[in-house]
Design a protein around this motif. Sequence first.
Motif, PDB file in Angstrom:
ATOM      1  N   ARG A 183       0.669  -1.149  -0.076  1.00  0.00           N
ATOM      2  CA  ARG A 183       0.005   0.061  -0.203  1.00  0.00           C
ATOM      3  C   ARG A 183       0.819   1.391  -0.143  1.00  0.00           C
ATOM      4  O   ARG A 183       0.894   2.247  -0.718  1.00  0.00           O
ATOM      5  N   GLY A 184       1.685   1.445   0.807  1.00  0.00           N
ATOM      6  CA  GLY A 184       2.475   2.586   1.118  1.00  0.00           C
ATOM      7  C   GLY A 184       3.486   2.705   2.348  1.00  0.00           C
ATOM      8  O   GLY A 184       3.425   1.929   3.164  1.00  0.00           O
ATOM      9  N   GLY A 185       4.062   3.461   2.458  1.00  0.00           N
ATOM     10  CA  GLY A 185       5.081   3.731   3.440  1.00  0.00           C
ATOM     11  C   GLY A 185       6.310   4.703   3.544  1.00  0.00           C
ATOM     12  O   GLY A 185       6.195   5.702   2.357  1.00  0.00           O
ATOM     13  N   SER A 186       7.454   4.496   4.019  1.00  0.00           N
ATOM     14  CA  SER A 186       8.506   5.395   3.808  1.00  0.00           C
ATOM     15  C   SER A 186       9.658   4.513   3.879  1.00  0.00           C
ATOM     16  O   SER A 186       9.807   3.500   4.471  1.00  0.00           O
ATOM     17  N   LYS A 187      10.917   5.318   3.189  1.00  0.00           N
ATOM     18  CA  LYS A 187      11.915   4.647   3.154  1.00  0.00           C
ATOM     19  C   LYS A 187      13.266   5.499   3.250  1.00  0.00           C
ATOM     20  O   LYS A 187      12.950   6.824   2.749  1.00  0.00           O
ATOM     21  N   VAL A 188      14.164   5.087   3.821  1.00  0.00           N
ATOM     22  CA  VAL A 188      15.584   6.065   3.940  1.00  0.00           C
ATOM     23  C   VAL A 188      16.436   5.243   3.215  1.00  0.00           C
ATOM     24  O   VAL A 188      16.927   4.200   3.220  1.00  0.00           O
ATOM     25  N   LEU A 189      16.860   6.092   2.048  1.00  0.00           N
ATOM     26  CA  LEU A 189      17.878   5.797   1.182  1.00  0.00           C
ATOM     27  C   LEU A 189      19.297   6.452   1.286  1.00  0.00           C
ATOM     28  O   LEU A 189      19.306   7.752   1.611  1.00  0.00           O
ATOM     29  N   ARG A 190      20.459   6.000   0.886  1.00  0.00           N
ATOM     30  CA  ARG A 190      21.647   6.649   0.873  1.00  0.00           C
ATOM     31  C   ARG A 190      22.239   6.477  -0.816  1.00  0.00           C
ATOM     32  O   ARG A 190      22.739   5.427  -0.905  1.00  0.00           O
ATOM     33  N   HIS A 191      21.885   7.434  -1.585  1.00  0.00           N
ATOM     34  CA  HIS A 191      22.273   7.569  -3.016  1.00  0.00           C
ATOM     35  C   HIS A 191      23.615   8.072  -3.250  1.00  0.00           C
ATOM     36  O   HIS A 191      23.798   9.179  -2.666  1.00  0.00           O
ATOM     37  N   PRO A 192      24.284   7.509  -4.019  1.00  0.00           N
ATOM     38  CA  PRO A 192      25.575   8.071  -4.357  1.00  0.00           C
ATOM     39  C   PRO A 192      25.616   9.426  -5.019  1.00  0.00           C
ATOM     40  O   PRO A 192      26.740  10.428  -4.743  1.00  0.00           O
ATOM     41  N   VAL A 193      24.790   9.961  -5.569  1.00  0.00           N
ATOM     42  CA  VAL A 193      24.563  11.253  -6.539  1.00  0.00           C
ATOM     43  C   VAL A 193      23.565  12.153  -5.486  1.00  0.00           C
ATOM     44  O   VAL A 193      23.891  13.184  -5.273  1.00  0.00           O
ATOM     45  N   ALA A 194      22.361  11.473  -4.966  1.00  0.00           N
ATOM     46  CA  ALA A 194      21.299  12.591  -4.608  1.00  0.00           C
ATOM     47  C   ALA A 194      21.519  12.738  -2.950  1.00  0.00           C
ATOM     48  O   ALA A 194      20.985  13.493  -2.235  1.00  0.00           O
ATOM     49  N   GLY A 195      22.688  11.794  -2.521  1.00  0.00           N
ATOM     50  CA  GLY A 195      22.672  11.731  -0.927  1.00  0.00           C
ATOM     51  C   GLY A 195      21.751  10.894  -0.176  1.00  0.00           C
ATOM     52  O   GLY A 195      20.901  10.121  -0.672  1.00  0.00           O
ATOM     53  N   ASP A 196      21.382  11.461   1.192  1.00  0.00           N
ATOM     54  CA  ASP A 196      20.700  10.782   1.978  1.00  0.00           C
ATOM     55  C   ASP A 196      19.062  11.299   1.581  1.00  0.00           C
ATOM     56  O   ASP A 196      18.967  12.565   1.637  1.00  0.00           O
ATOM     57  N   LEU A 197      18.239  10.441   1.527  1.00  0.00           N
ATOM     58  CA  LEU A 197      16.875  10.747   1.140  1.00  0.00           C
ATOM     59  C   LEU A 197      15.671   9.839   1.827  1.00  0.00           C
ATOM     60  O   LEU A 197      16.112   8.723   2.239  1.00  0.00           O
ATOM     61  N   THR A 198      14.791  10.827   2.398  1.00  0.00           N
ATOM     62  CA  THR A 198      13.751  10.160   3.026  1.00  0.00           C
ATOM     63  C   THR A 198      12.567  10.376   2.270  1.00  0.00           C
ATOM     64  O   THR A 198      12.147  11.394   1.969  1.00  0.00           O
ATOM     65  N   LEU A 199      12.065   9.195   1.734  1.00  0.00           N
ATOM     66  CA  LEU A 199      11.056   9.121   0.622  1.00  0.00           C
ATOM     67  C   LEU A 199       9.687   8.522   1.159  1.00  0.00           C
ATOM     68  O   LEU A 199       9.850   7.442   1.724  1.00  0.00           O
ATOM     69  N   ASP A 200       8.632   9.037   0.575  1.00  0.00           N
ATOM     70  CA  ASP A 200       7.106   8.494   0.878  1.00  0.00           C
ATOM     71  C   ASP A 200       7.094   7.468  -0.520  1.00  0.00           C
ATOM     72  O   ASP A 200       7.154   8.251  -1.550  1.00  0.00           O
ATOM     73  N   TRP A 201       6.279   6.495  -0.461  1.00  0.00           N
ATOM     74  CA  TRP A 201       5.840   5.692  -1.754  1.00  0.00           C
ATOM     75  C   TRP A 201       4.619   5.319  -1.351  1.00  0.00           C
ATOM     76  O   TRP A 201       4.029   5.026  -0.243  1.00  0.00           O
ATOM     77  N   GLU A 202       3.760   5.396  -2.376  1.00  0.00           N
ATOM     78  CA  GLU A 202       2.393   4.971  -2.423  1.00  0.00           C
ATOM     79  C   GLU A 202       2.184   3.821  -3.401  1.00  0.00           C
ATOM     80  O   GLU A 202       2.736   3.968  -4.645  1.00  0.00           O
ATOM     81  N   ALA A 203       1.630   2.886  -3.462  1.00  0.00           N
ATOM     82  CA  ALA A 203       1.117   2.015  -4.391  1.00  0.00           C
ATOM     83  C   ALA A 203      -0.327   2.253  -4.830  1.00  0.00           C
ATOM     84  O   ALA A 203      -1.174   1.980  -4.035  1.00  0.00           O
ATOM     85  N   LEU A 204      -0.510   2.548  -6.189  1.00  0.00           N
ATOM     86  CA  LEU A 204      -2.075   2.715  -6.572  1.00  0.00           C
ATOM     87  C   LEU A 204      -2.281   1.450  -7.523  1.00  0.00           C
ATOM     88  O   LEU A 204      -1.646   1.282  -8.359  1.00  0.00           O
ATOM     89  N   ALA A 205      -3.435   0.992  -7.077  1.00  0.00           N
ATOM     90  CA  ALA A 205      -3.982  -0.388  -7.982  1.00  0.00           C
ATOM     91  C   ALA A 205      -4.615   0.403  -9.347  1.00  0.00           C
ATOM     92  O   ALA A 205      -5.099   1.453  -9.531  1.00  0.00           O
ATOM     93  N   CYS A 206      -4.373  -0.568 -10.382  1.00  0.00           N
ATOM     94  CA  CYS A 206      -4.585  -0.342 -11.897  1.00  0.00           C
ATOM     95  C   CYS A 206      -6.128  -0.678 -11.822  1.00  0.00           C
ATOM     96  O   CYS A 206      -6.610  -1.674 -11.488  1.00  0.00           O
ATOM     97  N   THR A 207      -7.010   0.149 -12.659  1.00  0.00           N
ATOM     98  CA  THR A 207      -8.429  -0.180 -12.688  1.00  0.00           C
ATOM     99  C   THR A 207      -8.513  -1.552 -13.376  1.00  0.00           C
ATOM    100  O   THR A 207      -9.360  -2.391 -13.118  1.00  0.00           O
ATOM    101  N   ASP A 208      -7.835  -1.520 -14.617  1.00  0.00           N
ATOM    102  CA  ASP A 208      -8.071  -3.057 -15.432  1.00  0.00           C
ATOM    103  C   ASP A 208      -7.311  -4.134 -14.945  1.00  0.00           C
ATOM    104  O   ASP A 208      -7.750  -5.351 -15.230  1.00  0.00           O
ATOM    105  N   ASP A 209      -6.521  -4.010 -13.890  1.00  0.00           N
ATOM    106  CA  ASP A 209      -5.816  -5.113 -13.233  1.00  0.00           C
ATOM    107  C   ASP A 209      -5.385  -4.965 -11.953  1.00  0.00           C
ATOM    108  O   ASP A 209      -4.369  -4.285 -11.346  1.00  0.00           O
ATOM    109  N   PRO A 210      -6.287  -5.437 -10.930  1.00  0.00           N
ATOM    110  CA  PRO A 210      -5.939  -5.264  -9.512  1.00  0.00           C
ATOM    111  C   PRO A 210      -4.685  -5.929  -9.101  1.00  0.00           C
ATOM    112  O   PRO A 210      -4.110  -5.489  -8.189  1.00  0.00           O
ATOM    113  N   ASP A 211      -3.911  -6.863  -9.782  1.00  0.00           N
ATOM    114  CA  ASP A 211      -2.542  -7.516  -9.483  1.00  0.00           C
ATOM    115  C   ASP A 211      -1.523  -6.540  -9.854  1.00  0.00           C
ATOM    116  O   ASP A 211      -0.262  -6.943 -10.103  1.00  0.00           O
ATOM    117  N   MET A 212      -1.804  -5.210 -10.685  1.00  0.00           N
ATOM    118  CA  MET A 212      -0.879  -4.326 -11.198  1.00  0.00           C
ATOM    119  C   MET A 212      -1.030  -3.215 -10.296  1.00  0.00           C
ATOM    120  O   MET A 212      -2.016  -2.447 -10.342  1.00  0.00           O
TER     121      MET A 212
END
Length: 283
Positions: free
Chosen positions: A225-254
């Motif tokens: 469904r969603g959440g947050s992650k902490v990444l350490r990227h070699p170019v962008a540096g430390d990132l705290t990102l939120d992610w969201e998973a949106l179901a597709c209308t035509d295919d609920p498994d996508m």
Amino acid sequence: MSGDAHPGELGEFLKARRAELSPRTVGLPDSGVKRRVKGLRREEVALLASISTDYYTRLEQGRRQASAPVLDTLARVLHLDDEERAYLFEIAGRTVAGRSGRRPAQQVPPQLRRLLDELPTTPAMVLGRRMDVLAWNPMAAALLVDFSRIPERYRNYPWLVFRDPVMKSIHVEWEQTARACVAMLRREAGRHPQDQRMAQLVGELSMLDDDFRRWWGDHRVASHRGGSKVLRHPVAGDLTLDWEALACTDDPDMKLVVWTAEPGSPSHDGLRILASWQQPAAL
């Protein structure tokens, strides 16, 4: 209508959940004597569910099918949350029929691919069954890993989290991410118990990775469904990102998975730096 039952998984799931409960947790007297089994005994679960010990034992051994009312009672007795309860019903075959082990390959709709292209500063990807990575935009490749260089059969999010050194290195909270992947993958396995590719994926990861094998045995389940992650990227540096998973209308498994950062935050600036640095990658 009942779907595909998975009696072996049902038994293992029931064992794992009752092993986590103490008599005191469920309102039973605790004699204080050291117990030979971890958690509740079978007869204690049966007592609380108002069913015979023999009936419950057969359920755990995969020799008996459970009715919906019994499953509902067991979910209450074992203190299952909503995700675990839904999973219990699915592996018991109390879901919509018609899910077979051989399913057509998923195709990402053109409009969804266009949407990916219209997100030049936002990492986004499309995940399918088994959390396979079906499509992605250049920002997702720049943030995580260049999916185009990975053979298609290994283009799977849990596989990459456990087996790809780049994916491992950028996740600051790798264990938390990996455990979540296992729980979400088990939820997917409950929806499609006859999925042969799923069985192959789980089997390979179990053989190759001790952590995956141990956490798979915990029988935890979660939805994508969603959440947050902490990444350490070699170019962008430390990132705290939120992610969201949106179901597709035509295919609920996508699902369309989008990664964002709080506007004005250092992570938001980091994504803009990454957007200016990355080169468009062909899907």
